[in-house]
Each structure stands twice: as structure tokens, then as C-alpha cells.
Design a protein around this motif. Structure first.
Motif, PDB file in Angstrom:
ATOM      1  N   ILE A  21       2.859   5.497  -8.722  1.00 31.97           N
ATOM      2  CA  ILE A  21       1.978   6.356  -9.516  1.00 31.97           C
ATOM      3  C   ILE A  21       1.249   5.541 -10.581  1.00 31.97           C
ATOM      4  N   ALA A  22       1.993   4.671 -11.266  1.00 33.42           N
ATOM      5  CA  ALA A  22       1.372   3.857 -12.320  1.00 33.42           C
ATOM      6  C   ALA A  22       0.290   2.945 -11.756  1.00 33.42           C
TER       7      ALA A  22
ATOM      8  N   THR B  89      -3.019  12.972 -10.521  1.00 34.07           N
ATOM      9  CA  THR B  89      -1.797  12.388 -11.072  1.00 34.07           C
ATOM     10  C   THR B  89      -0.689  13.425 -11.191  1.00 34.07           C
TER      11      THR B  89
ATOM     12  N   ALA C 293      -2.464   9.582  -7.187  1.00 35.17           N
ATOM     13  CA  ALA C 293      -2.738   9.144  -8.557  1.00 35.17           C
ATOM     14  C   ALA C 293      -4.080   8.431  -8.663  1.00 35.17           C
TER      15      ALA C 293
ATOM     16  N   VAL D  49      -2.844   5.046 -11.020  1.00 38.78           N
ATOM     17  CA  VAL D  49      -3.565   5.381 -12.254  1.00 38.78           C
ATOM     18  C   VAL D  49      -4.294   4.158 -12.799  1.00 38.78           C
ATOM     19  N   ALA D  50      -3.637   2.994 -12.777  1.00 36.41           N
ATOM     20  CA  ALA D  50      -4.254   1.776 -13.299  1.00 36.41           C
ATOM     21  C   ALA D  50      -5.496   1.388 -12.499  1.00 36.41           C
TER      22      ALA D  50
ATOM     23  N   TYR E 255       0.724   6.838  -4.540  1.00 34.38           N
ATOM     24  CA  TYR E 255      -0.322   5.963  -5.081  1.00 34.38           C
ATOM     25  C   TYR E 255      -1.708   6.580  -4.884  1.00 34.38           C
TER      26      TYR E 255
ATOM     27  N   ALA F 205       7.683   5.723  -9.691  1.00 35.13           N
ATOM     28  CA  ALA F 205       6.929   5.483 -10.925  1.00 35.13           C
ATOM     29  C   ALA F 205       5.943   4.327 -10.758  1.00 35.13           C
ATOM     30  N   ALA F 206       6.354   3.268 -10.066  1.00 36.44           N
ATOM     31  CA  ALA F 206       5.467   2.122  -9.866  1.00 36.44           C
ATOM     32  C   ALA F 206       4.248   2.506  -9.034  1.00 36.44           C
TER      33      ALA F 206
END
Length: 391
Positions: free
Chosen positions: A155-156, A111, A106, A159-160, A103, A152-153
Motif C-alpha cells: 500500500i505504501a 487507498t 493504492a 501511494v508513493a 499496490y 503495508a509495504a
């Protein structure tokens, strides 16, 4: 060195939690979650002793460094996961201990590193569980999906959070730039008004000079005009400079009209705008009930700009056939309205964003501007402005 924000700007910045408090809370949460997963294993007491819990504390401690060295924290965390399993400690998953590191990488614009770290963890976990001899540790679709989903969660989410933060910064800078542009426009309009008044002063001064000794009454009248123009110019200068020196407030997102467009002449110039609109096929009804001299130059210029922008939006977006322009003095306020019979904003055809700049200018001058769809259809722009700037 970047310019430091002034007191007004600092006061307008929303209060946020100290990043160090956030990092400590995240570190404690990471250590606690890993420790709970370890303790949940039925053989944890027999297999681990204190070693596995020291790793849990270490994973949490790494989080404290995430802002200073996000890539280093990510690499060390991935390696620590591998070392943890070489000691055959209770399983804690491959992605779980690295969630905070993924996290953070990212979130802090790394990223690619986060994706690479997550891929390495999932790939290594998959390989050893596929080729391993322990039947209980064999890879199942559930394990693979869980590891992929966690990585994936994380990292996403990072980024968000980063994109949202950057968007807020961009919006704040854009809003300040719009207000600065409006202030520049007001200053330019003031220049035009002052230039006009100085021309009047020069003209009547010449008349007074020529009339002295031949027409003393005419000279006195000319000097009266000079005194009136001088007093009004000085008052407007003081008032407008006060507006320009005022604090920059928050503003909504939008754009202002082109600063290179011709300088306005005030409501006296509305006839020119109306002729252009009529030439384009619109029926324009105009009611200007504003006695000469009742408006300060900056207010007069702002009223002109609002009418100009409104008529432009009608021509570009509204598909209207009739427009009504109204300006009336009500007490010490100017009530300005531009309405049309077009499709309106509710049809998805919102007017040009230049009105946002006009709304901000109206606020700077002590007024307000609103837009909307009236009950009878079409679109209406209404502005409430002071007649005079406060000294």
C-alpha cells in the motif's frame, strides 16, 4: 475535450515504458512467485495436482485488469485467496497473492479500499489460525508481522508512486504556467515600448508637418526620427513575436514576479529603484555603462526587472548594508550584475523565488541568469543578455 499537446511538447515528454508491458511483467511475476511458493512446499506434488497452479495463474491474470478495475481486482483477489485455502492447498500466505492488487488500488487513488482489503486478509488469517485445531498452523508473531509488513509495504509503495507521479505532473504544469506568465509580461512590456515609439512617431510627424515649407531641414530631421522609430518598432515587433511563438521549454520550479506590478521603464528607470533602496537604508553603488539606444525594448525591460527583483530580495532577505548594481555592454552582450554584502543563500536565506521567473525570461530572450554566493560573502545575481533580439 482537453487540448492535445503540440509537437514541441510531445517531443519534450520523457519516454516511458508502455503501461501494458508493465502490467504483463507484473502479472507474470505474480504468477511465478505464487507458483514457486507452492512448489517449495514438500507436500505440494501430493496435495495440489494442477489446481493450486491454476490459482497462481489466476492471481497473475487478475493483475492484467488492475488499471481498468482496481477495486474489482482487489475484491476478487481477496475472495480468491479465501477460496484457495478452502481447497486446503499448500499455504502461500494471505498477503502475498494480494500484493499486486493492494499496490494497484493504492496507486490508482483507492487507498481506502487497499487498507480495507489488507485489513480483511490479516484479520481473517489471524482468526482462523488462532481458533483452528491444526497445531502446525497456529499463528506465530512472525506470521502476523510478515502479513502486516507485506500488506503495508504494498500500500505504501502504491501511494508513493502515485504521489510522485502527481508531483511531476504538477511541476510540469506549474513550469508551463510560469513561462506563459513571462510571455504575457514580455507582450505587455512590448506594448509599452511600442506605445512609446508611436508617441515619438506622432510627435515628430507633427513637427515635420509644421516645418514643411518653412524649415525643410527641420522637417527632414523630424522625418528621419520618424523613419528610425518606425524601423526599430517593426524590427522589435517581429523579434518579440518570434520569441512569444517559440516552443515552451522545461523550467525549474519557482514563481514569477506579480504580473500586476507596474510596467518597467528599462535601465533608465533604475534610478527610481535605487532611490527607494537608499531610502530603506541601503548604500547602493550604480554603474550603468549602456549607451542609449543600444538595447531592444524587451531586453531593456528584462534588465530592469532583474534589477528590481534583485533589490527587492536584498531588502527582504539579505540583511545587507551595501549593494552594487552594474550593467555594461561587452561586444554584442549586456552583462548585468547585482551583488550585496548580506548573509547569502548558504545561510539558508535564499532570495525570493521571483528570480526563477527572471531566469526563464532571460532564457526566452536568448540569455542566461545565475545566482550564487561569492567568495567574499553576500549574494550575487548575474545576467548575460543579448543587446538585440534576433530577427
Amino acid at each position: 475535450m482537453p487540448e492535445q499537446p503540440g509537437p514541441e511538447q510531445r517531443d519534450s515528454v520523457p519516454r516511458t515504458v508502455d503501461p501494458r508491458v508493465t502490467d504483463v511483467a507484473l502479472a507474470l511475476a505474480m504468477a511465478l512467485v505464487v507458483a514457486v511458493v507452492i512448489a517449495a512446499d514438500p507436500d505440494a506434488v501430493r496435495q495440489t495436482g494442477t489446481g493450486a497452479y491454476l490459482f497462481a495463474a489466476g492471481f497473475g491474470a487478475l493483475v492484467l485488469l488492475r488499471r481498468r478495475a482496481p477495486r474489482t481486482v482487489l475484491v476478487v483477489t481477496v475472495l480468491a485467496v479465501f477460496v484457495y485455502y478452502t481447497f486446503q492447498f499448500p499455504p502461500i500466505g494471505m498477503a502475498l497473492p494480494a500484493i499486486a492488487a493492494l499496490y494497484s488500488a493504492a496507486e490508482l487513488r483507492h487507498t481506502g479500499w487497499a487498507v480495507g482489503g489488507g485489513a480483511v486478509l490479516v484479520a481473517v488469517s489471524t482468526y482462523f489460525r488462532v481458533v483452528g485445531d491444526d497445531t502446525e498452523a497456529r499463528l506465530t508473531p512472525y506470521d502476523l508481522v510478515t502479513n502486516l509488513a507485506l500488506a503495508a509495504a504494498a500500500i505504501a509503495l502504491g501511494v508513493a508512486v502515485r504521489l510522485r507521479r502527481e508531483a511531476r505532473v504538477h511541476e510540469a504544469r506549474a513550469a508551463e504556467q510560469r513561462l506563459q506568465t513571462e510571455r504575457l509580461r514580455i507582450a505587455r512590456d512590448l506594448h509599452d515600448v511600442v506605445g512609446h515609439n508611436l508617441s515619438v512617431i506622432a510627435l515628430h510627424s507633427s513637427v515635420a508637418a509644421e516645418a514643411v515649407g518653412r524649415d525643410d531641414d527641420g522637417a527632414r530631421r523630424a522625418l528621419g526620427h520618424v523613419r528610425e522609430a518606425t524601423s526599430g518598432t517593426l524590427r522589435e515587433l517581429r523579434s518579440t513575436v518570434r520569441v512569444l511563438r517559440g516552443p515552451v521549454g522545461a523550467a525549474s520550479v519557482g514563481a514569477v514576479p506579480d504580473p500586476d506590478s507596474p510596467a518597467p521603464t528599462g535601465l533608465a528607470g533604475v534610478d527610481t529603484l535605487v532611490r527607494s533602496a537608499r531610502a530603506a537604508g541601503l548604500t547602493v553603488d550604480v554603474t550603468l555603462d549602456v549607451p542609449p539606444g543600444r538595447l531592444d525594448g524587451a531586453i531593456d525591460a528584462a534588465a530592469y526587472r532583474i534589477v528590481q527583483e534583485s533589490l527587492t530580495n536584498v531588502l527582504r532577505h539579505a540583511a545587507a548594508t551595501r549593494v552594487t548594481v552594474s550593467a555594461r555592454v561587452r561586444g554584442d552582450r549586456l552583462a548585468l550584475s547585482v551583488s550585496d554584502d548580506g548573509r547569502g543563500a548558504s545561510a539558508g536565506l535564499a532570495p525570493g523565488s521571483g528570480l526563477t521567473g527572471m531566469r526563464e525570461r532571460a532564457a526566452l530572450l536568448g540569455g542566461s541568469l545565475s545566482t550564487g554566493d561569492p567568495d567574499g560573502g553576500g549574494f550575487v545575481v548575474t545576467a548575460d543578455l543579448p543587446l538585440r533580439l534576433e530577427e
